[in-house]
Scaffold this motif. Structure first.
Motif, PDB file in Angstrom:
ATOM      1  N   LEU A 105       0.815  -1.210   0.000  1.00  0.00           N
ATOM      2  CA  LEU A 105       0.000   0.000   0.000  1.00  0.00           C
ATOM      3  C   LEU A 105       0.850   1.261   0.000  1.00  0.00           C
ATOM      4  CD1 LEU A 105      -2.670  -1.056   2.634  1.00  0.00           C
ATOM      5  CD2 LEU A 105      -2.886  -1.103   0.156  1.00  0.00           C
ATOM      6  N   LEU A 106       2.110   1.145   0.398  1.00  0.00           N
ATOM      7  CA  LEU A 106       2.986   2.313   0.460  1.00  0.00           C
ATOM      8  C   LEU A 106       3.648   2.631  -0.882  1.00  0.00           C
ATOM      9  CD1 LEU A 106       4.710   1.602   3.869  1.00  0.00           C
ATOM     10  CD2 LEU A 106       2.820   3.162   3.407  1.00  0.00           C
ATOM     11  N   ILE A 107       3.617   1.700  -1.825  1.00  0.00           N
ATOM     12  CA  ILE A 107       4.291   1.918  -3.105  1.00  0.00           C
ATOM     13  C   ILE A 107       3.683   3.093  -3.879  1.00  0.00           C
ATOM     14  CG2 ILE A 107       4.778   0.882  -5.362  1.00  0.00           C
ATOM     15  CD1 ILE A 107       5.196  -1.778  -3.825  1.00  0.00           C
ATOM     16  N   PRO A 108       2.352   3.191  -4.040  1.00  0.00           N
ATOM     17  CA  PRO A 108       1.809   4.372  -4.738  1.00  0.00           C
ATOM     18  C   PRO A 108       2.129   5.684  -4.015  1.00  0.00           C
ATOM     19  CG  PRO A 108       0.146   2.666  -4.563  1.00  0.00           C
ATOM     20  CD  PRO A 108       1.303   2.226  -3.726  1.00  0.00           C
ATOM     21  N   LEU A 109       2.143   5.643  -2.691  1.00  0.00           N
ATOM     22  CA  LEU A 109       2.484   6.844  -1.940  1.00  0.00           C
ATOM     23  C   LEU A 109       3.936   7.246  -2.184  1.00  0.00           C
ATOM     24  CD1 LEU A 109       1.580   8.928   0.127  1.00  0.00           C
ATOM     25  CD2 LEU A 109       2.342   7.356   1.894  1.00  0.00           C
ATOM     26  N   LEU A 146       5.293  10.676  -3.879  1.00  0.00           N
ATOM     27  CA  LEU A 146       6.264  11.517  -3.174  1.00  0.00           C
ATOM     28  C   LEU A 146       7.460  11.839  -4.059  1.00  0.00           C
ATOM     29  CD1 LEU A 146       6.834  12.878  -0.487  1.00  0.00           C
ATOM     30  CD2 LEU A 146       7.976  10.795   0.251  1.00  0.00           C
ATOM     31  N   VAL A 147       7.900  10.871  -4.848  1.00  0.00           N
ATOM     32  CA  VAL A 147       9.016  11.120  -5.767  1.00  0.00           C
ATOM     33  C   VAL A 147       8.610  12.134  -6.826  1.00  0.00           C
ATOM     34  CG1 VAL A 147      10.414  10.056  -7.570  1.00  0.00           C
ATOM     35  CG2 VAL A 147      10.156   8.927  -5.370  1.00  0.00           C
ATOM     36  N   ARG A 148       7.392  12.008  -7.332  1.00  0.00           N
ATOM     37  CA  ARG A 148       6.925  12.984  -8.328  1.00  0.00           C
ATOM     38  C   ARG A 148       6.791  14.372  -7.717  1.00  0.00           C
ATOM     39  NH1 ARG A 148       2.533   9.286  -9.600  1.00  0.00           N
ATOM     40  NH2 ARG A 148       3.508   7.629 -10.772  1.00  0.00           N
ATOM     41  N   ALA A 150       9.478  22.195  -0.445  1.00  0.00           N
ATOM     42  CA  ALA A 150       8.514  22.609   0.573  1.00  0.00           C
ATOM     43  C   ALA A 150       7.306  21.677   0.590  1.00  0.00           C
ATOM     44  CB  ALA A 150       8.075  24.047   0.328  1.00  0.00           C
ATOM     45  N   ARG A 151       6.877  21.239  -0.563  1.00  0.00           N
ATOM     46  CA  ARG A 151       5.738  20.328  -0.635  1.00  0.00           C
ATOM     47  C   ARG A 151       6.097  18.957  -0.061  1.00  0.00           C
ATOM     48  NH1 ARG A 151       1.694  20.343  -5.468  1.00  0.00           N
ATOM     49  NH2 ARG A 151       1.613  22.399  -4.582  1.00  0.00           N
ATOM     50  N   VAL A 152       7.325  18.519  -0.306  1.00  0.00           N
ATOM     51  CA  VAL A 152       7.771  17.232   0.248  1.00  0.00           C
ATOM     52  C   VAL A 152       7.781  17.309   1.769  1.00  0.00           C
ATOM     53  CG1 VAL A 152       9.705  15.625   0.390  1.00  0.00           C
ATOM     54  CG2 VAL A 152       9.093  16.632  -1.797  1.00  0.00           C
ATOM     55  N   VAL A 153       8.272  18.400   2.318  1.00  0.00           N
ATOM     56  CA  VAL A 153       8.286  18.575   3.765  1.00  0.00           C
ATOM     57  C   VAL A 153       6.857  18.566   4.302  1.00  0.00           C
ATOM     58  CG1 VAL A 153       8.822  20.230   5.609  1.00  0.00           C
ATOM     59  CG2 VAL A 153      10.483  19.791   3.805  1.00  0.00           C
ATOM     60  N   VAL A 199       4.177  17.049   2.954  1.00  0.00           N
ATOM     61  CA  VAL A 199       3.614  15.698   2.840  1.00  0.00           C
ATOM     62  C   VAL A 199       4.201  14.777   3.902  1.00  0.00           C
ATOM     63  CG1 VAL A 199       3.504  13.655   1.354  1.00  0.00           C
ATOM     64  CG2 VAL A 199       3.046  15.911   0.404  1.00  0.00           C
ATOM     65  N   VAL A 200       5.510  14.787   4.050  1.00  0.00           N
ATOM     66  CA  VAL A 200       6.162  13.922   5.039  1.00  0.00           C
ATOM     67  C   VAL A 200       5.752  14.335   6.455  1.00  0.00           C
ATOM     68  CG1 VAL A 200       8.383  13.210   5.990  1.00  0.00           C
ATOM     69  CG2 VAL A 200       8.057  13.311   3.528  1.00  0.00           C
ATOM     70  N   GLY A 201       5.646  15.616   6.701  1.00  0.00           N
ATOM     71  CA  GLY A 201       5.201  16.090   8.010  1.00  0.00           C
ATOM     72  C   GLY A 201       3.771  15.675   8.314  1.00  0.00           C
ATOM     73  N   ALA A 202       2.903  15.742   7.321  1.00  0.00           N
ATOM     74  CA  ALA A 202       1.512  15.317   7.515  1.00  0.00           C
ATOM     75  C   ALA A 202       1.444  13.820   7.795  1.00  0.00           C
ATOM     76  CB  ALA A 202       0.676  15.683   6.292  1.00  0.00           C
ATOM     77  N   LEU A 203       2.221  13.035   7.067  1.00  0.00           N
ATOM     78  CA  LEU A 203       2.239  11.590   7.316  1.00  0.00           C
ATOM     79  C   LEU A 203       2.784  11.271   8.707  1.00  0.00           C
ATOM     80  CD1 LEU A 203       3.466  10.277   3.858  1.00  0.00           C
ATOM     81  CD2 LEU A 203       1.179  10.056   4.845  1.00  0.00           C
ATOM     82  N   ALA A 204       3.799  12.000   9.128  1.00  0.00           N
ATOM     83  CA  ALA A 204       4.348  11.785  10.469  1.00  0.00           C
ATOM     84  C   ALA A 204       3.322  12.151  11.542  1.00  0.00           C
ATOM     85  CB  ALA A 204       5.621  12.603  10.648  1.00  0.00           C
ATOM     86  N   ALA A 205       2.565  13.225  11.314  1.00  0.00           N
ATOM     87  CA  ALA A 205       1.551  13.634  12.282  1.00  0.00           C
ATOM     88  C   ALA A 205       0.434  12.601  12.382  1.00  0.00           C
ATOM     89  CB  ALA A 205       0.979  15.000  11.902  1.00  0.00           C
ATOM     90  N   VAL A 206      -0.011  12.091  11.235  1.00  0.00           N
ATOM     91  CA  VAL A 206      -1.045  11.052  11.243  1.00  0.00           C
ATOM     92  C   VAL A 206      -0.535   9.808  11.945  1.00  0.00           C
ATOM     93  CG1 VAL A 206      -2.373   9.504   9.763  1.00  0.00           C
ATOM     94  CG2 VAL A 206      -2.256  11.930   9.228  1.00  0.00           C
ATOM     95  N   SER A 207       0.699   9.431  11.679  1.00  0.00           N
ATOM     96  CA  SER A 207       1.288   8.268  12.326  1.00  0.00           C
ATOM     97  C   SER A 207       1.393   8.480  13.834  1.00  0.00           C
ATOM     98  CB  SER A 207       2.665   7.993  11.733  1.00  0.00           C
ATOM     99  OG  SER A 207       3.289   6.936  12.394  1.00  0.00           O
ATOM    100  N   LEU A 208       1.783   9.655  14.248  1.00  0.00           N
ATOM    101  CA  LEU A 208       1.873   9.969  15.676  1.00  0.00           C
ATOM    102  C   LEU A 208       0.515   9.883  16.350  1.00  0.00           C
ATOM    103  CD1 LEU A 208       3.541  11.125  18.112  1.00  0.00           C
ATOM    104  CD2 LEU A 208       2.741  13.348  17.335  1.00  0.00           C
TER     105      LEU A 208
END
Length: 57
Positions: A12-16, A20-22, A29-32, A34-43
């Protein structure tokens, strides 16, 4: 539900990861963001599982 019947989450992480690479071509700034949002959801999910849930989802 036993854990042997649950499929692994890694496919399930492959499309994500591809998205992210695209998005990296768009700007760092957009990568930061997206990664920050994913980290917040995970937290938040981890805190829910540890503090509230009687059994993991």
């Amino acid at each position: 539900m036993s854990t042997s019947s649950v499929p692994p989450a890694f496919p399930l992480l492959i499309p994500l990861a591809r998205a992210l690479v695209r998005s990296r071509r768009v700007g760092p700034a957009r990568v930061v963001l997206v990664v920050g949002a994913l980290a917040a959801v995970s937290l938040l999910f981890g805190a829910y599982v540890v503090a509230v849930a009687r059994s993991p989802l």
